[in-house]
Design a protein around this motif. Structure first.
Motif, PDB file in Angstrom:
ATOM      1  N   THR A  19       0.831  -1.211   0.000  1.00  0.00           N
ATOM      2  CA  THR A  19       0.000   0.000   0.000  1.00  0.00           C
ATOM      3  C   THR A  19       0.859   1.252   0.000  1.00  0.00           C
ATOM      4  O   THR A  19       0.418   2.321  -0.413  1.00  0.00           O
ATOM      5  CB  THR A  19      -0.940   0.031   1.232  1.00  0.00           C
ATOM      6  OG1 THR A  19      -0.154  -0.097   2.414  1.00  0.00           O
ATOM      7  CG2 THR A  19      -1.964  -1.085   1.161  1.00  0.00           C
ATOM      8  N   ASP A  20       2.107   1.103   0.473  1.00  0.00           N
ATOM      9  CA  ASP A  20       3.020   2.246   0.473  1.00  0.00           C
ATOM     10  C   ASP A  20       3.826   2.333  -0.817  1.00  0.00           C
ATOM     11  O   ASP A  20       4.526   3.307  -1.045  1.00  0.00           O
ATOM     12  CB  ASP A  20       4.019   2.132   1.638  1.00  0.00           C
ATOM     13  CG  ASP A  20       3.328   2.385   2.969  1.00  0.00           C
ATOM     14  OD1 ASP A  20       2.262   3.026   2.956  1.00  0.00           O
ATOM     15  OD2 ASP A  20       3.846   1.931   3.996  1.00  0.00           O
ATOM     16  N   ALA A  21       3.751   1.285  -1.635  1.00  0.00           N
ATOM     17  CA  ALA A  21       4.581   1.241  -2.837  1.00  0.00           C
ATOM     18  C   ALA A  21       3.946   2.050  -3.964  1.00  0.00           C
ATOM     19  O   ALA A  21       2.715   2.142  -4.080  1.00  0.00           O
ATOM     20  CB  ALA A  21       4.766  -0.202  -3.278  1.00  0.00           C
ATOM     21  N   GLU A  22       4.808   2.596  -4.755  1.00  0.00           N
ATOM     22  CA  GLU A  22       4.354   3.383  -5.895  1.00  0.00           C
ATOM     23  C   GLU A  22       3.849   2.454  -7.000  1.00  0.00           C
ATOM     24  O   GLU A  22       4.477   1.444  -7.302  1.00  0.00           O
ATOM     25  CB  GLU A  22       5.541   4.211  -6.410  1.00  0.00           C
ATOM     26  CG  GLU A  22       5.199   5.075  -7.607  1.00  0.00           C
ATOM     27  CD  GLU A  22       6.454   5.680  -8.242  1.00  0.00           C
ATOM     28  OE1 GLU A  22       6.321   6.357  -9.262  1.00  0.00           O
ATOM     29  OE2 GLU A  22       7.565   5.446  -7.714  1.00  0.00           O
ATOM     30  N   THR A  23       2.724   2.772  -7.589  1.00  0.00           N
ATOM     31  CA  THR A  23       2.230   2.018  -8.731  1.00  0.00           C
ATOM     32  C   THR A  23       2.875   2.578  -9.991  1.00  0.00           C
ATOM     33  O   THR A  23       2.779   3.766 -10.275  1.00  0.00           O
ATOM     34  CB  THR A  23       0.700   2.140  -8.852  1.00  0.00           C
ATOM     35  OG1 THR A  23       0.110   1.644  -7.665  1.00  0.00           O
ATOM     36  CG2 THR A  23       0.186   1.333 -10.047  1.00  0.00           C
ATOM     37  N   ILE A  33      -1.809  -1.294 -16.031  1.00  0.00           N
ATOM     38  CA  ILE A  33      -1.776  -2.745 -16.236  1.00  0.00           C
ATOM     39  C   ILE A  33      -0.740  -3.085 -17.304  1.00  0.00           C
ATOM     40  O   ILE A  33      -0.777  -2.544 -18.418  1.00  0.00           O
ATOM     41  CB  ILE A  33      -3.153  -3.270 -16.687  1.00  0.00           C
ATOM     42  CG1 ILE A  33      -4.254  -2.783 -15.742  1.00  0.00           C
ATOM     43  CG2 ILE A  33      -3.134  -4.802 -16.778  1.00  0.00           C
ATOM     44  CD1 ILE A  33      -4.149  -3.286 -14.320  1.00  0.00           C
ATOM     45  N   PHE A  34       0.143  -3.990 -16.941  1.00  0.00           N
ATOM     46  CA  PHE A  34       1.211  -4.380 -17.863  1.00  0.00           C
ATOM     47  C   PHE A  34       1.126  -5.855 -18.219  1.00  0.00           C
ATOM     48  O   PHE A  34       0.645  -6.670 -17.435  1.00  0.00           O
ATOM     49  CB  PHE A  34       2.586  -4.072 -17.247  1.00  0.00           C
ATOM     50  CG  PHE A  34       2.840  -2.588 -17.163  1.00  0.00           C
ATOM     51  CD1 PHE A  34       3.473  -1.929 -18.190  1.00  0.00           C
ATOM     52  CD2 PHE A  34       2.405  -1.868 -16.060  1.00  0.00           C
ATOM     53  CE1 PHE A  34       3.685  -0.571 -18.128  1.00  0.00           C
ATOM     54  CE2 PHE A  34       2.614  -0.498 -15.992  1.00  0.00           C
ATOM     55  CZ  PHE A  34       3.252   0.153 -17.027  1.00  0.00           C
TER      56      PHE A  34
END
Ligand SMILES: [Zn+2]
Length: 80
Positions: A19-23, A33-34
């Motif tokens: 939740t703290d990570a950058e998308t 979406i990759f």
């Protein structure tokens, strides 16, 4: 020329709170979406350390919307 044998991608072993990570988003269209894909490098027998032709897949990610390659940074980008 920088030809290296197959090298596994580093994997994070530490548990992280996503939740703290950058998308990461596509640099062109902001899509999130990759699609997983592979760039296949063929190392000819002449320069292969084993003396045989080597197929070396490199995992990459493409934008699912526009197909733009996700830059992973450093060595991998140079290989592609
Ligand atoms: Zn895109």
């Amino acid at each position: 020329m920088n030809m290296k044998p197959r090298k596994p991608l580093p994997k994070a072993k530490v548990q992280v709170d996503l939740t703290d990570a950058e998308t990461m988003t596509c640099g062109k269209c902001d899509n999130k979406i990759f699609i997983q894909g592979y760039v296949i490098k063929k190392i000819s027998a002449i320069i292969s350390p084993t003396g045989k032709e080597v197929i070396a897949p490199i995992q990459v990610f493409n934008c699912g919307n526009c197909g733009e390659l996700l830059p992973l940074g450093g060595e991998i980008d140079e290989l592609i």
